[in-house]
Design a protein around this motif. Structure first.
Motif, short mmCIF file in Angstrom:
data_model
loop_
_atom_site.label_atom_id
_atom_site.label_comp_id
_atom_site.label_asym_id
_atom_site.label_seq_id
_atom_site.Cartn_x
_atom_site.Cartn_y
_atom_site.Cartn_z
N PHE A 199 1.86 9.49 -5.52
CA PHE A 199 2.28 10.80 -5.02
C PHE A 199 3.37 11.39 -5.90
O PHE A 199 3.33 12.58 -6.23
N ILE A 200 4.34 10.58 -6.27
CA ILE A 200 5.43 11.08 -7.12
C ILE A 200 4.90 11.46 -8.50
O ILE A 200 5.29 12.48 -9.06
N PHE A 228 5.02 12.24 5.79
CA PHE A 228 3.90 12.13 6.71
C PHE A 228 2.74 11.35 6.11
O PHE A 228 2.18 10.46 6.75
N LEU A 229 2.37 11.67 4.88
CA LEU A 229 1.25 10.95 4.25
C LEU A 229 1.59 9.48 4.01
O LEU A 229 0.74 8.61 4.19
N GLY A 230 2.83 9.21 3.61
CA GLY A 230 3.24 7.82 3.43
C GLY A 230 3.20 7.04 4.73
O GLY A 230 2.75 5.88 4.76
N THR A 231 3.66 7.65 5.79
CA THR A 231 3.62 7.01 7.11
C THR A 231 2.19 6.75 7.53
O THR A 231 1.86 5.68 8.04
N LEU A 232 1.32 7.71 7.30
CA LEU A 232 -0.09 7.57 7.66
C LEU A 232 -0.74 6.44 6.87
O LEU A 232 -1.49 5.62 7.44
N ILE A 233 -0.49 6.36 5.57
CA ILE A 233 -1.05 5.29 4.74
C ILE A 233 -0.55 3.93 5.22
O ILE A 233 -1.33 2.98 5.35
N HIS A 272 0.65 3.02 8.21
CA HIS A 272 0.15 2.66 9.53
C HIS A 272 -1.36 2.39 9.51
O HIS A 272 -1.83 1.50 10.22
N PHE A 273 -2.10 3.14 8.72
CA PHE A 273 -3.54 2.89 8.59
C PHE A 273 -3.77 1.48 8.06
O PHE A 273 -4.55 0.71 8.63
N THR A 274 -3.08 1.13 6.98
CA THR A 274 -3.25 -0.20 6.40
C THR A 274 -2.82 -1.28 7.37
O THR A 274 -3.53 -2.27 7.58
N LEU A 275 -1.67 -1.10 7.99
CA LEU A 275 -1.13 -2.09 8.91
C LEU A 275 -2.07 -2.33 10.09
O LEU A 275 -2.42 -3.48 10.40
N LEU A 276 -2.52 -1.28 10.73
CA LEU A 276 -3.30 -1.44 11.95
C LEU A 276 -4.74 -1.83 11.68
O LEU A 276 -5.35 -2.56 12.47
N VAL A 277 -5.30 -1.41 10.56
CA VAL A 277 -6.67 -1.83 10.23
C VAL A 277 -6.68 -3.32 9.89
O VAL A 277 -7.58 -4.05 10.30
N ALA A 332 0.84 -1.21 0.00
CA ALA A 332 0.00 0.00 0.00
C ALA A 332 0.87 1.25 0.00
O ALA A 332 0.56 2.24 -0.69
N LEU A 333 1.96 1.22 0.74
CA LEU A 333 2.90 2.35 0.75
C LEU A 333 3.55 2.53 -0.61
O LEU A 333 3.74 3.65 -1.07
N ALA A 334 3.89 1.43 -1.28
CA ALA A 334 4.46 1.51 -2.63
C ALA A 334 3.47 2.15 -3.60
O ALA A 334 3.85 2.97 -4.43
#
Length: 174
Positions: free
Chosen positions: A88-89, A119-124, A126-131, A80-82
Motif C-alpha cells: 500500500f505504501i 480500514f484496508l489494513g484492518t480488513l486484511i 481480520h480476514f487472514t486471522l479469522l479465515v 499478512a498485514l506487513a
C-alpha cells in the motif's frame, strides 16, 4: 532516530498490554472482537526496511499468540498485514515520502489516505486471522459477518486512539 525507536518500543509495550489486559476479555457474542494491537505494525516509520517490518510483524504476532494460546494465527495475520503495508505504501506514496522516518499519521498524510490505509489494513488482518482460525467453509456467513464486525469495531477503536494522539502537520516558517 533514538527517539523514534523509543516511541515505537513504548507503543509496542502499551498496545500489547492493552490488548492482553483489556481487549482479550471483550467481545460481542463471538462475532466482534477488538485487535487494536495492529497499530504497532501500521504506525512503524515509513522509511523502515521491509525485512524489519516483517520481523517486527512476526514478533508482534508471536507475542499476542503467547497470551491468547493460539498457534501462530496472529503471527500469520500480522505478516499478512506487513505485506499489505509494504504494498500500500509503495503504491500510494511518492518516493521522498516513503523514505522519510515519519510514522504514517492523519496529520501528515491526510485523512483520506490514513482512513483507507487503516480500514484496508484492518480488513486484511481480520480476514487472514479469522479465515485461518475457522479454516472451514461450513459457516461462511458467520465467518464473513465476524470479519466485518470485528474489522469495523477495531477500526473504530483505532480511530479513537488516532484522535487522542492526533498531531497537526508541522509547517516550517510559520
Amino acid at each position: 532516530m533514538a527517539r523514534i525507536m523509543f516511541y515505537n518500543i513504548v507503543r509496542f509495550l502499551a498496545l500489547i498490554t492493552i490488548q492482553v489486559v483489556l481487549f482479550k476479555n471483550i467481545g460481542f457474542y463471538n462475532l466482534a472482537t477488538f485487535f487494536p494491537y495492529i497499530l504497532i505494525i501500521m504506525l512503524l516509520p515509513l522509511g523502515i526496511s521491509n525485512f524489519f517490518v516483517y520481523v517486527l510483524a512476526f514478533a508482534t504476532g508471536l507475542a499476542i499468540d503467547a497470551f491468547y494460546d493460539s498457534l501462530g494465527i496472529h503471527a500469520a495475520a500480522c505478516v499478512a498485514l506487513a505485506w499489505f503495508r509494504i504494498v500500500f505504501i509503495r503504491i500510494t506514496l511518492e518516493i521522498d515520502v516513503r523514505q522519510s522516518s515519519d510514522s504514517p499519521s492523519w496529520g501528515e498524510l491526510g485523512s483520506k489516505w490514513y482512513l483507507s490505509y487503516i480500514f484496508l489494513g484492518t480488513l486484511i488482518h481480520h480476514f487472514t486471522l479469522l479465515v485461518i482460525e475457522v479454516f472451514s467453509f461450513t459457516n461462511f456467513l458467520t465467518t464473513s459477518l465476524s470479519i466485518l464486525l470485528s474489522s469495523l469495531s477495531t477500526f473504530a477503536i483505532i480511530l479513537l486512539i488516532s484522535l487522542l494522539f492526533y498531531k497537526r502537520k508541522s509547517r516550517v516558517g510559520i
